[in-house]
Design a protein around this motif. Structure first.
Motif, PDB file in Angstrom:
ATOM      1  N   LYS A 213       0.817  -1.216   0.000  1.00 16.05           N
ATOM      2  CA  LYS A 213       0.000   0.000   0.000  1.00 16.05           C
ATOM      3  C   LYS A 213       0.850   1.265   0.000  1.00 16.05           C
ATOM      4  CE  LYS A 213      -3.702  -2.299   2.596  1.00 16.05           C
ATOM      5  NZ  LYS A 213      -4.514  -2.286   3.837  1.00 16.05           N
ATOM      6  N   THR A 214       2.148   1.099  -0.260  1.00 16.01           N
ATOM      7  CA  THR A 214       3.086   2.224  -0.200  1.00 16.01           C
ATOM      8  C   THR A 214       3.690   2.482  -1.573  1.00 16.01           C
ATOM      9  OG1 THR A 214       3.638   1.565   2.069  1.00 16.01           O
ATOM     10  CG2 THR A 214       5.098   3.160   1.000  1.00 16.01           C
ATOM     11  N   LYS A 215       3.566   3.707  -2.056  1.00 17.92           N
ATOM     12  CA  LYS A 215       4.039   4.052  -3.395  1.00 17.92           C
ATOM     13  C   LYS A 215       5.525   3.787  -3.566  1.00 17.92           C
ATOM     14  CE  LYS A 215       4.664   7.999  -6.510  1.00 17.92           C
ATOM     15  NZ  LYS A 215       4.489   9.462  -6.680  1.00 17.92           N
ATOM     16  N   LYS A 216       6.320   4.174  -2.559  1.00 21.06           N
ATOM     17  CA  LYS A 216       7.763   4.027  -2.699  1.00 21.06           C
ATOM     18  C   LYS A 216       8.155   2.568  -2.801  1.00 21.06           C
ATOM     19  CE  LYS A 216      10.655   7.104  -1.709  1.00 21.06           C
ATOM     20  NZ  LYS A 216      11.520   8.161  -1.134  1.00 21.06           N
ATOM     21  N   ALA A 217       7.448   1.686  -2.106  1.00 20.08           N
ATOM     22  CA  ALA A 217       7.748   0.257  -2.187  1.00 20.08           C
ATOM     23  C   ALA A 217       7.527  -0.264  -3.612  1.00 20.08           C
ATOM     24  CB  ALA A 217       6.889  -0.522  -1.196  1.00 20.08           C
ATOM     25  N   TRP A 218       6.529   0.253  -4.295  1.00 18.68           N
ATOM     26  CA  TRP A 218       6.277  -0.154  -5.686  1.00 18.68           C
ATOM     27  C   TRP A 218       7.378   0.354  -6.615  1.00 18.68           C
ATOM     28  CZ3 TRP A 218       3.078  -3.715  -7.478  1.00 18.68           C
ATOM     29  CH2 TRP A 218       2.024  -4.139  -6.659  1.00 18.68           C
ATOM     30  N   LEU A 219       7.878   1.565  -6.337  1.00 15.69           N
ATOM     31  CA  LEU A 219       9.016   2.059  -7.121  1.00 15.69           C
ATOM     32  C   LEU A 219      10.240   1.171  -6.907  1.00 15.69           C
ATOM     33  CD1 LEU A 219       8.730   5.922  -6.530  1.00 15.69           C
ATOM     34  CD2 LEU A 219       8.056   4.636  -8.570  1.00 15.69           C
ATOM     35  N   PHE A 220      10.447   0.747  -5.655  1.00 14.95           N
ATOM     36  CA  PHE A 220      11.552  -0.165  -5.361  1.00 14.95           C
ATOM     37  C   PHE A 220      11.388  -1.470  -6.131  1.00 14.95           C
ATOM     38  CE2 PHE A 220      12.201   1.680  -0.792  1.00 14.95           C
ATOM     39  CZ  PHE A 220      12.641   2.867  -1.356  1.00 14.95           C
ATOM     40  N   LEU A 221      10.159  -1.977  -6.160  1.00 13.94           N
ATOM     41  CA  LEU A 221       9.889  -3.234  -6.867  1.00 13.94           C
ATOM     42  C   LEU A 221      10.251  -3.118  -8.344  1.00 13.94           C
ATOM     43  CD1 LEU A 221       6.703  -5.435  -6.497  1.00 13.94           C
ATOM     44  CD2 LEU A 221       7.568  -4.847  -8.752  1.00 13.94           C
ATOM     45  N   LEU A 222       9.805  -2.038  -8.980  1.00 17.22           N
ATOM     46  CA  LEU A 222      10.096  -1.858 -10.404  1.00 17.22           C
ATOM     47  C   LEU A 222      11.595  -1.721 -10.653  1.00 17.22           C
ATOM     48  CD1 LEU A 222       7.220   0.602 -11.431  1.00 17.22           C
ATOM     49  CD2 LEU A 222       7.432  -1.812 -12.056  1.00 17.22           C
ATOM     50  N   PHE A 223      12.249  -0.960  -9.802  1.00 17.58           N
ATOM     51  CA  PHE A 223      13.689  -0.775  -9.973  1.00 17.58           C
ATOM     52  C   PHE A 223      14.425  -2.098  -9.777  1.00 17.58           C
ATOM     53  CE2 PHE A 223      18.021   0.383  -8.982  1.00 17.58           C
ATOM     54  CZ  PHE A 223      18.267   1.444  -9.836  1.00 17.58           C
ATOM     55  N   PHE A 224      14.053  -2.824  -8.734  1.00 16.66           N
ATOM     56  CA  PHE A 224      14.690  -4.114  -8.475  1.00 16.66           C
ATOM     57  C   PHE A 224      14.442  -5.076  -9.635  1.00 16.66           C
ATOM     58  CE2 PHE A 224      15.125  -8.337  -6.678  1.00 16.66           C
ATOM     59  CZ  PHE A 224      16.255  -8.222  -5.895  1.00 16.66           C
ATOM     60  N   GLY A 225      13.238  -5.036 -10.188  1.00 18.81           N
ATOM     61  CA  GLY A 225      12.919  -5.907 -11.322  1.00 18.81           C
ATOM     62  C   GLY A 225      13.762  -5.599 -12.538  1.00 18.81           C
ATOM     63  N   LEU A 329      15.916  -1.104   3.434  1.00 18.21           N
ATOM     64  CA  LEU A 329      16.554  -0.900   4.737  1.00 18.21           C
ATOM     65  C   LEU A 329      16.516   0.569   5.127  1.00 18.21           C
ATOM     66  CD1 LEU A 329      17.663  -3.817   4.062  1.00 18.21           C
ATOM     67  CD2 LEU A 329      19.691  -3.162   5.366  1.00 18.21           C
ATOM     68  N   ASP A 330      16.661   1.456   4.125  1.00 22.30           N
ATOM     69  CA  ASP A 330      16.627   2.886   4.389  1.00 22.30           C
ATOM     70  C   ASP A 330      15.235   3.372   4.803  1.00 22.30           C
ATOM     71  OD1 ASP A 330      19.294   3.162   3.813  1.00 22.30           O
ATOM     72  OD2 ASP A 330      18.988   3.827   1.741  1.00 22.30           O
ATOM     73  N   GLU A 331      14.210   2.691   4.321  1.00 20.93           N
ATOM     74  CA  GLU A 331      12.841   3.194   4.490  1.00 20.93           C
ATOM     75  C   GLU A 331      12.094   2.542   5.640  1.00 20.93           C
ATOM     76  OE1 GLU A 331      11.414   5.656   2.781  1.00 20.93           O
ATOM     77  OE2 GLU A 331      13.247   5.971   1.614  1.00 20.93           O
ATOM     78  N   THR A 332      12.625   1.470   6.241  1.00 18.51           N
ATOM     79  CA  THR A 332      11.890   0.738   7.268  1.00 18.51           C
ATOM     80  C   THR A 332      12.521   0.917   8.643  1.00 18.51           C
ATOM     81  OG1 THR A 332      13.161  -1.267   6.714  1.00 18.51           O
ATOM     82  CG2 THR A 332      11.031  -0.973   5.628  1.00 18.51           C
ATOM     83  N   LYS A 394      17.887   9.432  -0.186  1.00 20.84           N
ATOM     84  CA  LYS A 394      17.364   8.778   1.013  1.00 20.84           C
ATOM     85  C   LYS A 394      16.358   9.637   1.763  1.00 20.84           C
ATOM     86  CE  LYS A 394      18.875   6.486   5.265  1.00 20.84           C
ATOM     87  NZ  LYS A 394      20.029   5.993   6.041  1.00 20.84           N
ATOM     88  N   ASN A 395      16.603  10.904   1.876  1.00 20.05           N
ATOM     89  CA  ASN A 395      15.725  11.779   2.674  1.00 20.05           C
ATOM     90  C   ASN A 395      14.664  12.499   1.869  1.00 20.05           C
ATOM     91  OD1 ASN A 395      17.137  11.179   5.074  1.00 20.05           O
ATOM     92  ND2 ASN A 395      18.724  12.669   4.545  1.00 20.05           N
ATOM     93  N   GLU A 396      14.591  12.171   0.556  1.00 21.95           N
ATOM     94  CA  GLU A 396      13.580  12.818  -0.282  1.00 21.95           C
ATOM     95  C   GLU A 396      12.279  12.044  -0.222  1.00 21.95           C
ATOM     96  OE1 GLU A 396      16.695  14.458  -3.689  1.00 21.95           O
ATOM     97  OE2 GLU A 396      14.888  13.360  -4.267  1.00 21.95           O
ATOM     98  N   GLN A 397      11.189  12.724  -0.389  1.00 20.92           N
ATOM     99  CA  GLN A 397       9.883  12.095  -0.462  1.00 20.92           C
ATOM    100  C   GLN A 397       9.479  11.937  -1.903  1.00 20.92           C
ATOM    101  OE1 GLN A 397       8.213  10.995   2.297  1.00 20.92           O
ATOM    102  NE2 GLN A 397      10.014  11.657   3.429  1.00 20.92           N
TER     103      GLN A 397
END
Length: 398
Positions: A213-225, A329-332, A394-397
């Motif tokens: 349910k978190t936008k940034k996590a989806w960006l991480f998923l796409l980047f990791f993919g 790790l940076d976000e949790t 890291k500190n940007e939204q």
């Protein structure tokens, strides 16, 4: 270092993390140098033989979400024991029961085991080395790079010595024995039991953010993919591309090995650099631009330029993976939250990472031209540049 890990215990854990990490790529990366050999001997299409690398990567995505579940049911200690044993036994089985069906089955089981290990190691690092997470992630990535490098570079050598691709593929089970022994030494300590208890407590007492349910996590998923797709596509197809341009199998293996040596150095170097100079966006752009330059040199078909291109390609392959691991790790805030974010990121990311090399194989079967391979690779790197700006530092939204 966390209060849960005294110095001696921490040392055993670090050794275990490295020894387990070296087992997380050879069953996949050893296929690349043998791609044409297996295809010819078993009379397969490029799509069929690429399934041997695509299946484990997709499995690494599909089953990653089971890591927190297994951790809660049987604990970290036994989850790791079982998964390392599966990787070791399935790799060895390739030497005793050769054939395409066995290769497919072992690829599936190895992918399942790696899927469970990945998020658990990330959670372990988050809890026991919270102040040294970047360095330990670098060690973890370095271990995977070592496993990928030696298997990519030496599998062709073992084949030349034995004239047997089953032997060349199965010999990497030796690394699994090292992983089992190292984990036995690390898990003798109560630290593992305490880690399991802490994770259970976190589940019961903390309200963790859902990554789904978190936008940034989806960006991480796409980047990791996309970075997974780039890694496995290059590892799988560099040797066939090199041999199709006129290099011998040993020369192609040497080129692949050189690239992975650069990769493993940067697996360790980039996290340390980012820890000292935390400009995530800058470092990602350096890596991605290097990748585009490397693709252009490889695309030229000139042997001298291809060697330079392979060298430069080690830069993004060495840096993108550890940076991707650092993102959650940076976000949790807790190890349990890190576990769930990493599992989500790897679930979707590895599915993407397995599909793209298979898509490349299908396109190549239809066109018999690697020009489309290079176009697909460049498209992925350009997409990662866009995602880099969306993710930010890291500190940007976002």
């Amino acid at each position: 270092m966390s209060k849960f890990a005294p110095n001696r215990q921490a040392l055993f854990l670090l050794i275990a993390i490295f020894a387990i990490a070296i087992n997380m790529r050879p069953a996949i990366t050893s296929i690349g140098p043998m791609l044409d050999i297996i295809r010819t001997q078993l009379q397969l299409s490029n799509t069929q033989v690429t399934l041997l690398t695509a299946i484990p990567v997709v499995c690494m995505g599909i089953f990653a979400s089971l890591a927190p579940v297994l951790n809660r049911i049987i604990g970290l200690k036994w989850s790791m024991y079982i998964m390392i044993f599966l990787i070791t036994s399935m790799t060895a089985l390739r030497g005793f029961l050769p054939g395409y069906t066995v290769l497919l089955i072992t690829a599936f089981i190895v992918g399942f085991a790696i899927a469970i290990i990945g998020p658990l190691l990330s959670a372990l690092i988050k809890q026991y080395f919270p102040q040294q997470a970047s360095g330990v992630i670098g060690l973890y990535s370095f271990g995977m790079g070592v496993g990928a490098s030696v298997s990519a570079g030496l599998t062709a050598v073992f084949f030349e010595k034995t004239s047997s691709y089953p032997v060349a593929l199965s010999i990497w089970a030796v690394l699994g024995l090292v992983g089992l022994v190292s984990w036995m030494l690390a898990s003798r300590n109560k630290i593992i039991v305490q880690q399991q208890t802490v994770l259970k407590t976190a589940v019961n007492n903390q309200s963790s953010r859902s990554p789904w349910k978190t936008k940034k996590a989806w960006l991480f998923l796409l980047f990791f993919g996309l970075q997974s797709s780039a890694f496995f596509s290059v590892i799988t197809w560099l040797a066939p591309i090199a041999t199709s341009s006129g290099l011998t199998l040993l020369q192609a293996g040497s080129m692949l090995s050189m690239m992975t040596v650069i990769q493993i150095i940067l697996n360790l170097g980039f996290p340390l650099l980012m820890d000292k100079f935390p400009a995530r966006k800058f470092w990602l752009l350096v890596m991605l631009c290097s990748g585009i330059i490397a693709i252009g040199l490889l695309w030229s078909g000139e042997h001298s330029l291809m060697w330079i291109g392979a060298f430069i390609m080690g830069i993004p392959l060495g840096g993108l993976f550890p940076v991707s691991l650092l993102l959650p790790l940076d976000e949790t805030e807790s190890s349990e939250e890190t576990n769930s974010w990493t599992a989500m990121m790897q679930t979707g990311g590895f599915i993407i990472g397995g599909i793209v090399p298979l898509f490349i194989a299908t396109v190549y079967d239809k066109t018999l031209s690697h020009h489309f391979t290079f176009l697909i690779l460049i498209t992925m790197f350009l997409a990662m540049i866009v995602l880099t700006f969306l993710i930010g530092d890291k500190n940007e939204q976002s």
